[in-house]
Design a protein around this motif. Structure first.
Motif, PDB file in Angstrom:
ATOM      1  N   GLN A 194     -13.710 -23.786  28.314  1.00 58.06           N
ATOM      2  CA  GLN A 194     -14.347 -24.579  29.361  1.00 58.06           C
ATOM      3  C   GLN A 194     -13.785 -24.217  30.728  1.00 58.06           C
ATOM      4  O   GLN A 194     -14.507 -24.195  31.735  1.00 58.06           O
ATOM      5  CB  GLN A 194     -14.170 -26.065  29.079  1.00 58.06           C
ATOM      6  CG  GLN A 194     -15.108 -26.960  29.861  1.00 58.06           C
ATOM      7  CD  GLN A 194     -16.576 -26.602  29.667  1.00 58.06           C
ATOM      8  OE1 GLN A 194     -17.124 -25.774  30.416  1.00 58.06           O
ATOM      9  NE2 GLN A 194     -17.207 -27.200  28.678  1.00 58.06           N
ATOM     10  N   GLN A 209     -10.029 -33.611  28.005  1.00 56.36           N
ATOM     11  CA  GLN A 209     -11.029 -34.067  28.970  1.00 56.36           C
ATOM     12  C   GLN A 209     -10.396 -34.354  30.321  1.00 56.36           C
ATOM     13  O   GLN A 209     -10.896 -33.929  31.366  1.00 56.36           O
ATOM     14  CB  GLN A 209     -11.707 -35.353  28.473  1.00 56.36           C
ATOM     15  CG  GLN A 209     -12.751 -35.165  27.397  1.00 56.36           C
ATOM     16  CD  GLN A 209     -13.474 -36.465  27.106  1.00 56.36           C
ATOM     17  OE1 GLN A 209     -13.757 -37.249  28.005  1.00 56.36           O
ATOM     18  NE2 GLN A 209     -13.770 -36.705  25.840  1.00 56.36           N
ATOM     19  N   LEU A 263     -14.652 -32.200  23.802  1.00 53.29           N
ATOM     20  CA  LEU A 263     -13.203 -32.089  23.937  1.00 53.29           C
ATOM     21  C   LEU A 263     -12.546 -33.428  23.637  1.00 53.29           C
ATOM     22  O   LEU A 263     -13.134 -34.492  23.862  1.00 53.29           O
ATOM     23  CB  LEU A 263     -12.838 -31.650  25.354  1.00 53.29           C
ATOM     24  CG  LEU A 263     -13.502 -30.363  25.866  1.00 53.29           C
ATOM     25  CD1 LEU A 263     -13.140 -30.132  27.322  1.00 53.29           C
ATOM     26  CD2 LEU A 263     -13.095 -29.165  25.015  1.00 53.29           C
ATOM     27  N   SER A 265     -23.399 -36.840  32.358  1.00 48.63           N
ATOM     28  CA  SER A 265     -22.645 -37.295  31.196  1.00 48.63           C
ATOM     29  C   SER A 265     -23.226 -38.602  30.684  1.00 48.63           C
ATOM     30  O   SER A 265     -23.785 -39.392  31.448  1.00 48.63           O
ATOM     31  CB  SER A 265     -21.172 -37.486  31.540  1.00 48.63           C
ATOM     32  OG  SER A 265     -20.433 -37.919  30.407  1.00 48.63           O
ATOM     33  N   THR A 280     -17.438 -32.120  29.025  1.00 52.93           N
ATOM     34  CA  THR A 280     -16.264 -32.592  28.292  1.00 52.93           C
ATOM     35  C   THR A 280     -16.619 -33.257  26.973  1.00 52.93           C
ATOM     36  O   THR A 280     -15.741 -33.771  26.278  1.00 52.93           O
ATOM     37  CB  THR A 280     -15.451 -33.594  29.140  1.00 52.93           C
ATOM     38  OG1 THR A 280     -16.264 -34.741  29.435  1.00 52.93           O
ATOM     39  CG2 THR A 280     -14.976 -32.957  30.430  1.00 52.93           C
ATOM     40  N   GLY A 338     -10.820 -25.996  25.162  1.00 49.77           N
ATOM     41  CA  GLY A 338     -10.483 -26.339  26.541  1.00 49.77           C
ATOM     42  C   GLY A 338     -10.332 -25.122  27.423  1.00 49.77           C
ATOM     43  O   GLY A 338     -10.741 -25.122  28.587  1.00 49.77           O
ATOM     44  N   ILE A 398      -9.451 -31.173  32.192  1.00 47.33           N
ATOM     45  CA  ILE A 398     -10.613 -30.451  32.716  1.00 47.33           C
ATOM     46  C   ILE A 398     -11.205 -31.199  33.913  1.00 47.33           C
ATOM     47  O   ILE A 398     -11.574 -30.584  34.935  1.00 47.33           O
ATOM     48  CB  ILE A 398     -11.674 -30.264  31.612  1.00 47.33           C
ATOM     49  CG1 ILE A 398     -11.144 -29.345  30.497  1.00 47.33           C
ATOM     50  CG2 ILE A 398     -12.968 -29.698  32.196  1.00 47.33           C
ATOM     51  CD1 ILE A 398     -10.801 -27.946  30.950  1.00 47.33           C
ATOM     52  N   VAL A 436     -16.026 -41.057  32.164  1.00 46.49           N
ATOM     53  CA  VAL A 436     -15.937 -39.730  32.763  1.00 46.49           C
ATOM     54  C   VAL A 436     -16.619 -39.720  34.133  1.00 46.49           C
ATOM     55  O   VAL A 436     -16.076 -39.223  35.123  1.00 46.49           O
ATOM     56  CB  VAL A 436     -16.564 -38.680  31.830  1.00 46.49           C
ATOM     57  CG1 VAL A 436     -16.771 -37.362  32.552  1.00 46.49           C
ATOM     58  CG2 VAL A 436     -15.696 -38.476  30.587  1.00 46.49           C
TER      59      VAL A 436
END
Length: 253
Positions: free
Chosen positions: A146, A175, A170, A197, A167, A143, A178, A202
């Motif tokens: 990132q 997630q 993670l 994604s 993400t 994390g 972030i 997300v």
């Protein structure tokens, strides 16, 4: 900000993008969804200038990057930045975080001493501390790496940021951290963003609009609330039915 029309990309005999049309207004975030092989990452690479399209147009901030020459593309690449899926492989293990960020600011004369204050400010902005700039990538968690990748992508104040599955590696709690971090920075800077994604939960959390790719074609596009509530294409419905991002599901705050 982004106007893509009739974009075609082929690798050998494989046609990866097929007449893609896409519009993205300045300051908004569009989520690009689709299964592996749908063309999401190829579209991203076209928009950051690392893959050239066979035909069509892709105008970003007034520059048609399909027709642009090398000189124009060198200038353009600083205005469009990619945040990679795997920040560890994209960070040199032999360079400190300060060296990596200084190089992002000035690829020719990236001296840490010159940019130390800005680097420290950005580390704070992504939830780290200035003292961490002297560490190496292996000293950070996934994390945290990132967060460093986000700082590297945004530190030069780009006009367009593309986050590619950032993400996916993670756990859910990280997630959320972030995603909220990225959304907060994006709003404060007014940057335009493309968020790629396969995870529909997300995409729903961070996007204003959504584009669904299937076998290299755009099969549905619109405001995220509209597409999620009333999908028109069978493939969109299948994605929603097969994913925990279906209506009624959301990442925990």
């Amino acid at each position: 900000m982004v106007d893509v029309r009739g974009l075609d990309v082929s690798f050998g005999s494989a046609r990866v993008l097929r007449g893609v049309d896409l519009r993205l207004e300045r300051g908004r975030t569009v989520g690009i969804v689709g299964e592996s092989g749908s063309g999401k990452s190829t579209l991203a690479k076209v928009l950051v200038g690392t893959v050239r399209a066979a035909s069509g147009t892709a105008t970003v901030d007034g520059v048609d990057i399909v027709a642009a020459d090398r000189r124009a593309m060198r200038a353009y690449r600083r205005r469009a930045q990619m945040i990679p899926q795997d920040p560890y492989s994209s960070l040199s293990p032999r360079r400190t975080i300060a060296q990596t960020l200084a190089e992002a600011i000035d690829p020719v004369r990236g001296r840490v001493a010159t940019h130390e204050q800005l680097i420290g400010e950005w580390l704070v902005r992504v939830g780290l501390t200035p003292e961490m700039m002297h560490r190496f990538p292996h000293e950070f968690s996934g994390g945290q790496r990132q967060r460093i990748a986000i700082a590297r992508g945004l530190i030069i104040d780009p006009h367009l940021v593309i986050a590619d599955e950032i993400t996916s590696a993670l756990d859910v709690s990280v997630q959320v951290q972030i995603l909220d971090l990225l959304a907060g920075i994006k709003d404060s800077l007014g940057v335009t963003m493309m968020f790629i994604s396969h995870n529909l939960a997300v995409v729903q959390r961070v996007s204003d609009d959504v584009v669904v790719l299937y076998q290299g074609e755009v099969v549905e596009a619109g405001p995220v609330e509209q597409v999620y509530a009333d999908p028109q294409h069978w493939y969109t419905r299948r994605l929603l039915d097969a994913d925990p991002g279906a209506p009624g599901f959301s990442l925990a705050s």
